[in-house]
Write an enzyme that holds these catalytic residues in place. Structure first.
Site, mmCIF file in Angstrom:
data_model
loop_
_atom_site.group_PDB
_atom_site.id
_atom_site.type_symbol
_atom_site.label_atom_id
_atom_site.label_comp_id
_atom_site.label_asym_id
_atom_site.label_seq_id
_atom_site.Cartn_x
_atom_site.Cartn_y
_atom_site.Cartn_z
ATOM 1 N N LYS A 82 0.805 -1.224 0.000
ATOM 2 C CA LYS A 82 0.000 0.000 0.000
ATOM 3 C C LYS A 82 0.840 1.277 0.000
ATOM 4 O O LYS A 82 0.408 2.300 -0.540
ATOM 5 C CB LYS A 82 -0.952 0.002 1.195
ATOM 6 C CG LYS A 82 -2.074 -1.011 1.076
ATOM 7 C CD LYS A 82 -3.045 -0.881 2.228
ATOM 8 C CE LYS A 82 -4.213 -1.847 2.074
ATOM 9 N NZ LYS A 82 -5.199 -1.695 3.154
ATOM 10 N N ASN A 103 -4.815 2.060 -1.792
ATOM 11 C CA ASN A 103 -5.427 0.736 -1.899
ATOM 12 C C ASN A 103 -6.198 0.555 -3.203
ATOM 13 O O ASN A 103 -6.705 -0.523 -3.474
ATOM 14 C CB ASN A 103 -6.343 0.445 -0.698
ATOM 15 C CG ASN A 103 -7.698 1.114 -0.824
ATOM 16 O OD1 ASN A 103 -7.819 2.218 -1.371
ATOM 17 N ND2 ASN A 103 -8.727 0.457 -0.320
ATOM 18 N N GLY A 267 -12.967 -7.588 9.778
ATOM 19 C CA GLY A 267 -12.811 -6.579 8.741
ATOM 20 C C GLY A 267 -13.719 -6.716 7.539
ATOM 21 O O GLY A 267 -13.545 -5.984 6.555
#
Length: 301
Positions: A82, A103, A267
């Protein structure tokens, strides 16, 4: 049920006009993103295909060149790329510039622009659960490609205090930068702490409203590990949020549930909402979020 094999019942017709989008990360085979995006494309009748590519830092430069060479529409970028991807892009949007993390890449005729949708996805996932952390205190572990946008977006959206913990590694300077930017450019107050100081970590957890683990601990090959092993470090009326979603229930989540914590999340919600933002950037259309949520969150048979 293997969630990576969920499909809509509609055939995605691949032909000479199919537009390719990728996901570049390592590890990657656990990802739910192909399920999410390919089902969304099919639902809306879009001629796109989304594929995973196992790309580490060493392979990254050639992989980014391939986006241009193959005229891909773009790619998602995940750990460990990232931040490493930034030098290979042509532009960054404001949020990616602020976070120094990307991202999502969008390819406009060979011009690659980096975006970050992780922070937006994190905050939206809490809102989806009816939770408002405005004016509250957050303890956040991790200052990398996930932790940075979470910290920035939380500060922008009104979190009052952020206690950022990190080990003394290559992300420490990034943690220093994050705290400085939050204190100078938002209304939040951020402090930086050494994760090695477990007494300090325990103390900050005791007074926080939400704990977010934005490290890779709990994800393969560290799936049997957690930064908080003692349930007594948590209290019932808090939120515990692990940005890892494979496995579906991480070691951290197990500890939080043992403590009787009211709100415990993995997540998946963040992944869904950050994906919806990326989907919009690539296609110009809104992802059918509730339809995809029902697929991703469907209980195993």
């Amino acid at each position: 049920m293997d969630l990576n094999n969920i499909h809509t019942g509609k055939n995605i017709s691949l032909n000479g006009h199919t537009i390719l989008i990728g996901l570049m990360a390592d590890p990657i085979r656990h990802s739910m993103s192909p399920t999410m995006h390919n089902n969304a494309f099919a639902k809306l009748g879009l001629n796109y295909a989304y594929l995973c590519f196992e790309i580490d830092n060493q392979k990254l430069p050639k992989a980014i060149d391939a986006i241009r060479t193959l005229d891909m529409r773009g790619s998602n970028i995940s750990m460990p790329n990232k931040q490493k991807v930034i030098p290979y892009l042509d532009r960054l949007d404001e949020s990616a510039e602020l976070c120094q993390a990307v991202n999502t890449i969008v390819n406009d005729h060979g011009i690659l622009t980096g975006y970050t949708t992780d922070g937006i996805g994190f905050m939206q996932s809490l809102k989806d659960e009816g939770l408002d952390i405005t004016g509250q205190k957050m303890v956040l572990t991790g200052a990398g490609g996930a932790g940075t946008p979470i910290a920035m977006q939380a500060a922008i959206e009104g979190v009052k205090e952020i206690a950022l913990f990190n080990i003394d590694d290559d992300k420490w300077e990034n943690a220093v930068r994050n705290v400085k930017i939050i204190n100078e450019k938002t209304g939040a107050h951020a402090t930086l702490h050494h994760l090695e100081d477990q007494a300090d970590f325990k103390k900050e957890l005791a007074s926080c409203d939400i704990y977010v683990d934005a490290t890779g601990v709990g994800m393969k090959p560290l799936e049997d590990m957690t930064l908080v092993e003692d349930p007594t470090w948590f209290h019932q009326d808090m939120i515990v949020y692990d940005t890892v979603y494979a496995p579906r229930e991480t070691k951290l989540m197990q500890v939080a549930k043992q403590a009787g914590v009211d709100h415990v999340f993995n997540g998946l919600g963040m992944m869904l909402e950050q994906g919806a933002a990326a989907f919009k950037l690539w296609t110009g259309q809104d992802m059918p979020v509730e339809y995809i949520r029902n697929l991703l969150f469907k209980e195993e048979d």
